[in-house]
Design an enzyme around this catalytic site. Structure first.
Site, PDB file in Angstrom:
ATOM      1  CD  GLU A 167      -3.038  -1.108   0.554  1.00 41.46           C
ATOM      2  OE1 GLU A 167      -3.337   0.169  -0.122  1.00 41.46           O
ATOM      3  OE2 GLU A 167      -3.737  -1.949   0.117  1.00 41.46           O
TER       4      GLU A 167
ATOM      5  CB  CYS B  94      -1.763   7.443   1.100  1.00 44.23           C
ATOM      6  SG  CYS B  94      -3.305   6.578   1.745  1.00 44.23           S
TER       7      CYS B  94
HETATM    8  P1  NDP Z   1       7.878   5.431   5.037  1.00 39.68           P
HETATM    9  O1  NDP Z   1       7.950   4.642   3.905  1.00 39.68           O
HETATM   10  O2  NDP Z   1       8.902   6.221   5.188  1.00 39.68           O
HETATM   11  O3  NDP Z   1       7.905   4.275   6.011  1.00 39.68           O
HETATM   12  C1  NDP Z   1       6.573   3.213   6.170  1.00 39.68           C
HETATM   13  C2  NDP Z   1       7.133   2.412   7.162  1.00 39.68           C
HETATM   14  O4  NDP Z   1       8.358   1.568   6.664  1.00 39.68           O
HETATM   15  C3  NDP Z   1       7.625   2.843   8.573  1.00 39.68           C
HETATM   16  O5  NDP Z   1       6.952   2.092   9.705  1.00 39.68           O
HETATM   17  C4  NDP Z   1       8.939   2.994   8.528  1.00 39.68           C
HETATM   18  O6  NDP Z   1       9.795   3.037   9.674  1.00 39.68           O
HETATM   19  C5  NDP Z   1       9.248   1.664   7.770  1.00 39.68           C
HETATM   20  N1  NDP Z   1      10.491   1.473   7.104  1.00 39.68           N
HETATM   21  C6  NDP Z   1      11.400   2.513   6.691  1.00 39.68           C
HETATM   22  N2  NDP Z   1      12.455   1.832   6.015  1.00 39.68           N
HETATM   23  C7  NDP Z   1      12.213   0.492   6.196  1.00 39.68           C
HETATM   24  C8  NDP Z   1      12.855  -0.611   5.614  1.00 39.68           C
HETATM   25  N3  NDP Z   1      14.169  -0.524   4.920  1.00 39.68           N
HETATM   26  N4  NDP Z   1      12.443  -1.900   5.680  1.00 39.68           N
HETATM   27  C9  NDP Z   1      11.214  -1.984   6.230  1.00 39.68           C
HETATM   28  N5  NDP Z   1      10.557  -0.960   6.847  1.00 39.68           N
HETATM   29  C10 NDP Z   1      11.045   0.094   6.835  1.00 39.68           C
HETATM   30  O7  NDP Z   1       6.337   6.090   4.859  1.00 39.68           O
HETATM   31  P2  NDP Z   1       5.897   6.999   6.010  1.00 39.68           P
HETATM   32  O8  NDP Z   1       5.655   6.548   7.510  1.00 39.68           O
HETATM   33  O9  NDP Z   1       6.395   8.589   5.925  1.00 39.68           O
HETATM   34  O10 NDP Z   1       4.347   7.314   5.261  1.00 39.68           O
HETATM   35  C11 NDP Z   1       3.965   8.035   4.499  1.00 39.68           C
HETATM   36  C12 NDP Z   1       3.732   7.167   3.115  1.00 39.68           C
HETATM   37  O11 NDP Z   1       2.899   6.208   3.252  1.00 39.68           O
HETATM   38  C13 NDP Z   1       3.231   8.031   2.023  1.00 39.68           C
HETATM   39  O12 NDP Z   1       4.105   7.838   0.967  1.00 39.68           O
HETATM   40  C14 NDP Z   1       1.894   7.710   2.001  1.00 39.68           C
HETATM   41  O13 NDP Z   1       1.163   8.143   0.511  1.00 39.68           O
HETATM   42  C15 NDP Z   1       1.963   6.157   2.214  1.00 39.68           C
HETATM   43  N6  NDP Z   1       0.717   5.779   2.736  1.00 39.68           N
HETATM   44  C16 NDP Z   1       0.100   4.697   1.697  1.00 39.68           C
HETATM   45  C17 NDP Z   1      -1.336   4.318   1.918  1.00 39.68           C
HETATM   46  C18 NDP Z   1      -2.185   3.657   1.204  1.00 39.68           C
HETATM   47  O14 NDP Z   1      -3.070   3.036   1.740  1.00 39.68           O
HETATM   48  N7  NDP Z   1      -1.480   3.269  -0.039  1.00 39.68           N
HETATM   49  C19 NDP Z   1      -2.001   4.850   3.355  1.00 39.68           C
HETATM   50  C20 NDP Z   1      -1.074   5.661   4.257  1.00 39.68           C
HETATM   51  C21 NDP Z   1       0.144   6.139   3.590  1.00 39.68           C
HETATM   52  P3  NDP Z   1      10.138   4.395  10.137  1.00 39.68           P
HETATM   53  O15 NDP Z   1       8.845   5.441  10.054  1.00 39.68           O
HETATM   54  O16 NDP Z   1      10.387   4.119  11.487  1.00 39.68           O
HETATM   55  O17 NDP Z   1      11.279   4.825   9.500  1.00 39.68           O
END
Ligand code: NDP
Length: 477
Positions: free
Chosen positions: A223, A257
């Site tokens: 997602e 998102c």
């Molecule tokens: P990120 O991609 O920065 O992070 C998402 C999650 O992945 C966090 O828990 C993050 O941890 C974790 N993460 C970071 N690096 C890694 C890795 N190498 N391996 C595994 N997990 C990792 O997104 P955001 O949290 O900033 O969220 C915003 C984004 O999410 C936007 O692009 C938005 O569009 C999308 N989104 C999509 C939705 C959908 O339904 N399609 C719904 C909501 C949001 P940490 O934060 O601790 O770095």
């Protein structure tokens, strides 16, 4: 549990993550043995706790990532709709059901059921820290899986709150656990032996998760990000479209998102739409006070992205008609509306994730459709107009709302997810339940086949009959 008891600092080690998945494995066997009804009863009690303490949870959301309390309540209300849907419908969607056999397999009673995968690793974002992860958590759990949840480092308390509330209704085994810390904890979870990763986050991180999971052929639900558009046709309700665009672009400070980041308006109603949108958006103020309708940009690094997109748009000839670079102060970005922004600008091509929108004049719906579909992102879209359904049908997107904004994400029966750079797989609805299962097919022989086909005892007469059947069944087309 009180808010102050929540630990927001722990960085789980790789060993902790691996141990959590091991513990989850045992828990998953117990949980999967329960009937759908037994699991539903626990999920209903979890729902009850969340509902009764919703105000406390909304406080936690506000403290974690800054969203105004009323918006957090709205998010909780929507999340609970999906939670109850999952628990009520899991048996119908996933339970064993008979299917028809065919002429060649007429002696077989056939059935299919959807079995839990085992342990699901859920990696969540911070922007809707209740609604978004619950889409994966509640559907995984209702399907009979145990879950290890890694919340965003910007919303760790919400994750812990949800997991502790669940432990109150399922104290026997750690069916739902949380591991906190930065992205490296998510990376460790991908390698810890889970049966699937339910990832919600940016497209860039999604690619890393997929790459990590490829080594063990661990399936992934993606997602990811979006660059959603709103289209207004000449005969659409301009006031309603302006209201939807303003809410869609600005609510949650644009950190959505499914947020409206691009608007395409028919030239006949363009000026009227601009006036109405500016008037409505000018009433929205970003700030820390209770009277402020939107809060801060949660991730400090995102402010630089928003600045870059506005700057790039202006340097390419775009005009700021509200807000702009001068209205950014610290973590607060005031509503920003830009017009005449070229389609190859960052503000049109990349996810901005801030309270901004570009508004572009189009001569026809053909042009609007072409411009919307030019984006690699394809999460959702909104269309306002009398032929809205026909226009929406031509859009490449996981969801579409006609004459409203984002309603496909609120209807519990509907799946939610994207196409292209917005990801794949679905949360919510029947597809969302199946996402965390595997299909198991079964046949039971009811009587010996009059046509023994799969045996070396097969005779020349049966081979001849097969030829006849092939022609009879398929040769007439
Ligand atoms: P990120 O991609 O920065 O992070 C998402 C999650 O992945 C966090 O828990 C993050 O941890 C974790 N993460 C970071 N690096 C890694 C890795 N190498 N391996 C595994 N997990 C990792 O997104 P955001 O949290 O900033 O969220 C915003 C984004 O999410 C936007 O692009 C938005 O569009 C999308 N989104 C999509 C939705 C959908 O339904 N399609 C719904 C909501 C949001 P940490 O934060 O601790 O770095």
């Amino acid at each position: 549990m009180t808010v102050t008891e929540i630990d927001t600092t722990t960085q789980a080690s790789d060993d902790t993550v691996t141990q959590a998945v091991r513990d989850a494995r045992t828990a998953s066997e117990w949980w999967a043995e329960l009937t759908f009804e037994q699991r539903a009863r626990r999920l209903d009690r979890w729902r009850g706790i969340i509902a009764r303490r919703a105000s406390e949870l909304a406080d936690v959301v506000h403290r974690d990532m800054g969203k105004p309390h009323p918006d957090a309540m709205l998010e909780i209300a929507m999340a609970l709709e999906h939670l109850v849907w999952a628990s009520k419908n899991a048996r119908n969607v996933l339970g064993r059901r008979s299917v028809r056999s065919s002429l060649l397999t007429v002696n077989q009673a056939a059935s299919v059921e959807y079995r839990p995968l085992g342990v699901i690793g859920v990696i969540g974002p911070w922007n809707y820290p209740v609604f978004t992860p619950l889409g994966s958590l509640s559907f995984s759990l209702a399907a009979g899986n145990a879950v290890v949840y890694k919340p965003s480092e910007f919303a760790p308390a919400v994750g812990q709150w949800l997991v502790r509330a669940f432990a109150e209704v399922v104290p026997e085994h750690p069916v739902l656990q949380v591991v906190t810390g930065d992205g490296s904890v998510g990376a460790a979870l991908c390698l810890a032996g889970v049966d699937k990763i339910g990832f919600t986050g940016s497209t860039a991180t999604g690619k890393k998760v997929m790459a990590a999971c490829a080594g063990t052929l661990t399936p992934v639900l993606m997602e990811c990000g979006g660059k959603d558009a709103l289209i207004l046709d000449a005969d659409g309700d301009v006031g309603a479209a302006a209201d939807a665009a303003v809410w869609g672009a600005l609510s949650n400070s644009g950190q959505t998102c499914l947020g409206v980041e691009r608007v395409y308006v028919h030239e006949q109603v363009y000026d009227e739409f601009i006036d109405k949108t500016i008037t409505l958006a000018a009433r929205v103020h970003a700030g820390p006070g209770v009277e402020d309708k939107i809060g801060p940009i949660t991730m400090p690094s995102q402010v630089a992205v928003i600045r870059r997109h506005i700057d790039d748009a202006v340097s390419r000839g775009g005009r700021v008609v509200l807000g702009g670079l001068g209205s950014i102060s610290g973590q607060y970005v005031q509503p920003t509306i830009m017009v005449d922004v070229p389609e190859d600008s960052l503000a049109v091509t990349e996810e901005t994730f801030g309270p901004t929108m570009t508004i572009t004049k189009v001569a026809s719906m053909d042009e609007a459709v072409e411009l919307v579909n030019a984006s690699p992102y394809a999460l959702g879209a909104s269309v306002f107009g009398k032929d809205g359904v026909a226009v929406a049908d031509r859009l490449r997107s996981g969801g579409a709302s006609v004459n409203s904004y984002v309603m496909y994400a609120a209807v519990p029966n509907l799946p939610l997810g994207g196409v292209g750079a917005s990801g794949f797989g679905r949360v919510h609805g029947p597809d969302g339940l199946k996402e965390f299962t595997y299909a198991r097919s079964m046949t039971r022989q009811r009587f010996r086949s009059p046509l023994p086909l799969t045996t070396f005892r097969r005779t020349a007469r049966i081979d001849w009959l097969v030829k006849v059947l092939i022609r009879a069944l398929h040769g007439r087309h």
